[in-house]
Design an enzyme around this catalytic site. Structure first.
Site, PDB file in Angstrom:
ATOM      1  N   ARG A 117       1.217  -0.987   0.123  1.00  9.15           N
ATOM      2  CA  ARG A 117       0.188   0.451   0.065  1.00  9.15           C
ATOM      3  C   ARG A 117       0.600   0.982   0.563  1.00  9.15           C
ATOM      4  NH1 ARG A 117      -3.558  -0.329   4.011  1.00  9.15           N
ATOM      5  NH2 ARG A 117      -5.135  -1.579   2.846  1.00  9.15           N
ATOM      6  N   TYR A 118       2.014   1.306   1.265  1.00  3.62           N
ATOM      7  CA  TYR A 118       2.567   2.324   0.939  1.00  3.62           C
ATOM      8  C   TYR A 118       3.619   2.140  -0.180  1.00  3.62           C
ATOM      9  CZ  TYR A 118       0.045   3.098   5.121  1.00  3.62           C
ATOM     10  OH  TYR A 118      -1.064   3.706   6.103  1.00  3.62           O
ATOM     11  N   ARG A 121       7.339   0.019   2.042  1.00  2.00           N
ATOM     12  CA  ARG A 121       6.848  -1.047   3.257  1.00  2.00           C
ATOM     13  C   ARG A 121       5.985  -1.799   2.693  1.00  2.00           C
ATOM     14  NH1 ARG A 121       5.308   3.841   4.328  1.00  2.00           N
ATOM     15  NH2 ARG A 121       4.227   4.248   5.543  1.00  2.00           N
ATOM     16  N   CYS A 130      -3.385 -18.473  14.600  1.00  3.00           N
ATOM     17  CA  CYS A 130      -2.892 -17.903  15.667  1.00  3.00           C
ATOM     18  C   CYS A 130      -2.762 -18.760  16.681  1.00  3.00           C
ATOM     19  CB  CYS A 130      -3.418 -16.144  16.176  1.00  3.00           C
ATOM     20  SG  CYS A 130      -3.536 -15.714  14.802  1.00  3.00           S
ATOM     21  N   CYS A 134      -8.677 -13.105  19.306  1.00  3.97           N
ATOM     22  CA  CYS A 134      -8.193 -11.730  19.899  1.00  3.97           C
ATOM     23  C   CYS A 134      -9.317 -11.996  19.509  1.00  3.97           C
ATOM     24  CB  CYS A 134      -7.486 -10.989  19.189  1.00  3.97           C
ATOM     25  SG  CYS A 134      -5.846 -11.573  19.480  1.00  3.97           S
ATOM     26  N   CYS A 137     -10.540  -9.375  16.349  1.00  5.58           N
ATOM     27  CA  CYS A 137      -9.173  -9.146  14.848  1.00  5.58           C
ATOM     28  C   CYS A 137      -9.883  -8.336  14.078  1.00  5.58           C
ATOM     29  CB  CYS A 137      -9.803 -10.711  14.922  1.00  5.58           C
ATOM     30  SG  CYS A 137      -8.033 -10.760  13.770  1.00  5.58           S
ATOM     31  N   ARG A 139      -8.813  -8.783  11.453  1.00  2.00           N
ATOM     32  CA  ARG A 139      -8.951  -9.581   9.997  1.00  2.00           C
ATOM     33  C   ARG A 139      -9.129 -10.676  10.637  1.00  2.00           C
ATOM     34  NH1 ARG A 139      -2.359  -9.054   9.830  1.00  2.00           N
ATOM     35  NH2 ARG A 139      -2.621  -6.482   8.936  1.00  2.00           N
ATOM     36  N   ASP A 298     -11.443  -0.983  14.288  1.00  2.00           N
ATOM     37  CA  ASP A 298     -11.592  -0.083  12.565  1.00  2.00           C
ATOM     38  C   ASP A 298     -12.871  -0.602  12.865  1.00  2.00           C
ATOM     39  OD1 ASP A 298      -9.282   0.166  11.939  1.00  2.00           O
ATOM     40  OD2 ASP A 298      -8.580  -2.537  11.755  1.00  2.00           O
ATOM     41  N   ASP A 335      -6.805   3.153  11.076  1.00  2.14           N
ATOM     42  CA  ASP A 335      -6.840   3.122   9.223  1.00  2.14           C
ATOM     43  C   ASP A 335      -7.740   3.256   8.915  1.00  2.14           C
ATOM     44  OD1 ASP A 335      -4.663   2.383   7.681  1.00  2.14           O
ATOM     45  OD2 ASP A 335      -4.190   0.544   9.424  1.00  2.14           O
ATOM     46  N   LYS A 342      -2.928   4.768   7.319  1.00  2.00           N
ATOM     47  CA  LYS A 342      -2.918   5.007   8.599  1.00  2.00           C
ATOM     48  C   LYS A 342      -2.965   6.536   8.785  1.00  2.00           C
ATOM     49  CE  LYS A 342      -0.224   0.976   9.752  1.00  2.00           C
ATOM     50  NZ  LYS A 342      -0.443   0.154   9.191  1.00  2.00           N
TER      51      LYS A 342
END
Ligand code: PLP
Ligand code: SF4
Length: 413
Positions: A117-118, A121, A130, A134, A137, A139, A298, A335, A342
Site C-alpha cells: 500500500r505504501y 514497505r 494464531c 483475539c 481481530c 483480519r 477498525d 486506519d 493509517k
C-alpha cells in the site's frame, strides 16, 4: 490502583500438567481451549458468552492459550482480559457501516498474502493461524483458517519483493508469524535478507502477550542472526505484562539487540481509560518497549461493542502529552476504511493563526503566541538547496505546497 488478577484458575484439562509441560510453547499450543464445553469448565460463562462460544464457528474461531486463561478473573464478567479472549454475544451483530475487509488489504495485494500500500514497505502475511484468537481481530475474514502458510504462496510473495526495488521494509505478520517453527521462520528471514534492497525486517507478533513461552533462547538466537530486525508486540492492558514469564520474554528480545515496539488497539471496556493506558505505557517503557501506535478499532464486522468514538482516543492522547514522558506516548491512528491507510491524529493544540504568529495551547490549557516573523519566502522553481532534489517529485498534498514555497536554487549559497 490496579489490583492483581487471579493468576491461576484450575482447569480440568490442564490439571495434570507438569511445570515442564506448562513452560513448553508446543504444549501451550496443543492445549488451547477451543470449544465452549472446555471454556465452561473453567469459567462461569454468562448466557451470552455461552451462546457466542457455541456459535463461534459461524463467525470467528475460538482459541485461548492456557497462559492467557490464567490472567482472566473467573468471577468477573467484565475482566479486561476476558473480554479480549471469550466471545461475547454482541459479536453476532452486523452494522451497516461494517465491512469484511475494512482496510482493503485483499484489493491492494500484488500476490496472495502480500499487501503493498505504501511506496517503500509491504505487509507480508505468513500464516492465518494464531495462538489466541483475539475477539477484536480486524483480519477475522481470513484469520483462523489453515490456508495461509503454504510455502509456494510465501515464495511468490518474496519473488514480488525481490522484483520491486522500492521496497526497503518488510513487515512480517499474520495471523501469528511466531506460530511457525524456528526453521520455517528462518527460511523466510534468510530469503528476505538475501535481497539487497530490503533494509529492515519487522515482525508483528502477539506471542509475548498470549504465549510468552514461545520466546525461547533458541528463537531469539535465530532472530538476531537476521539484523536489522525490529519486533512489534501487541499489549492492550497492563495486566498482560504482569507475569514474570512475559517480562522475561520481552527482556530476552531487547537483550538480543531487537528493538521492541507495541501496538495497542483502543477497546471499549478493556482500555478506554486514561489511567489504564498510562499504566500500560509506563510498564512497557520499563521493559524497554516503545509504545508505537494506538489504533482506533477498525470497522470489521461484529466489533461494534468494542468501538469508541474518535474523540475518546484524542482525549487519551491529551491526557498523555506533557503529563508523562514522550517515550511513553504512541501515535494515535485511524486506519482509513477502504484502504486509505493509517492516518495519525493529535489533539488540536493550535488555537489560531494570523499576522505572522500562531497561538498555541500547552498541556495545562495555557495559551502562548509563537511569532513566525515575516514569512515572505517566494515560491522559486528549482531544486532544494539542502538535498539537491526536486521535492515536487516526492511530496503530495498540502505538504508539497509548503516544501515548494521553501525551495531555492542551488546557486544562491
Ligand atoms: C501498517 C502497515 C504497514 C506499516 O506501516 P508503518 O506506519 O510503517 O508501521 C505497511 N503496510 C500495510 C498494508 C500496513 O497496514
Ligand atoms: S494475534 Fe493478531 S491476527 Fe491473530 S487474532 Fe489476534 S489480532 Fe488477529
Amino acid at each position: 490502583m490496579l489490583s492483581e488478577p487471579r493468576l491461576r484458575v484450575e482447569f480440568p484439562m490442564w490439571a495434570g500438567a507438569s511445570d515442564d509441560q506448562w513452560n513448553d510453547w508446543k504444549w501451550q499450543f496443543r492445549n488451547r481451549i477451543s470449544t465452549s464445553v472446555q471454556l465452561n469448565a473453567g469459567f462461569a460463562l454468562t448466557r451470552g458468552e455461552q451462546d457466542a462460544a457455541e456459535r463461534s464457528k459461524e463467525f470467528f474461531r475460538l482459541g485461548v492459550t492456557p497462559h492467557y486463561a490464567t490472567l482472566i478473573d473467573p468471577d468477573d464478567p467484565f475482566c479486561p482480559i476476558r473480554l479480549q479472549a471469550i466471545p461475547q454475544i454482541e459479536e453476532l451483530i452486523r452494522l451497516d457501516h461494517e465491512m469484511a475487509d475494512p482496510l482493503n488489504e485483499d484489493a491492494d495485494s500484488p500476490a496472495p498474502g502480500l499487501t503493498h500500500r505504501y511506496p517503500d514497505r509491504v505487509l507480508l502475511l505468513v500464516t492465518h493461524e494464531c495462538a489466541l484468537y483475539c475477539r477484536y481481530c480486524t483480519r477475522r475474514r481470513i484469520v483462523g483458517d489453515r490456508a495461509g502458510s503454504h510455502r509456494e504462496r510465501i515464495d511468490a510473495a518474496i519473488d514480488y519483493i525481490r522484483a520491486t526495488s522500492s521496497i526497503r521494509d518488510v513487515l512480517i505478520s499474520g495471523g501469528e508469524p511466531l506460530g511457525l517453527s524456528d526453521d520455517r521462520l528462518e527460511d523466510i528471514l534468510a530469503k528476505l535478507r538475501r535481497i539487497d534492497h530490503v533494509e529492515i525486517i519487522r515482525i508483528g507478533t502477539r506471542m509475548p502477550v498470549v504465549m510468552p513461552q514461545r520466546i525461547t533462547p533458541a528463537l531469539v538466537a535465530m532472530l538476531r542472526r537476521h539484523h536489522p530486525l525490529w519486533l512489534n508486540t501487541h499489549f492492550n492492558h497492563p495486566f498482560e505484562l504482569m507475569p514474570r514469564v512475559t517480562r522475561e520474554a520481552m527482556e530476552r528480545l531487547v537483550d538480543a539487540g531487537i528493538p521492541t515496539g507495541n501496538q495497542t488497539v483502543l477497546l471499549k471496556g478493556v482500555n478506554d481509560c486514561p489511567i489504564v493506558m498510562r499504566k500500560l505505557f509506563h510498564e512497557l517503557v520499563k521493559l524497554r518497549c516503545r509504545p508505537y501506535y494506538l489504533y482506533n478499532c477498525d470497522l470489521a464486522e461484529g466489533l461494534g461493542h468494542f468501538r469508541t468514538p474518535v474523540d475518546t482516543g484524542l482525549a487519551i492522547m491529551e491526557s498523555l502529552w506533557g503529563h508523562t514522558s514522550g517515550l511513553a506516548i504512541p501515535t494515535f491512528i485511524v486506519d482509513a476504511p477502504g484502504g486509505g491507510g493509517k492516518i495519525p491524529l493529535l489533539p488540536d493544540y493550535k488555537v489560531s493563526r494570523g499576522n505572522g504568529s500562531v497561538v498555541l495551547r500547552n498541556y495545562q490549557g495555557k495559551q502562548f503566541t509563537y511569532s513566525e516573523g515575516e514569512v515572505a519566502e517566494p515560491a522559486i522553481d528549482g531544486v532544494c538547496r539542502i538535498c539537491a532534489t526536486d521535492h515536487s517529485s516526492i511530496k503530495t498534498g498540502p505538504a508539497a505546497q509548503l516544501w515548494n514555497s521553501r525551495r531555492a536554487p542551488l546557486s544562491c549559497n
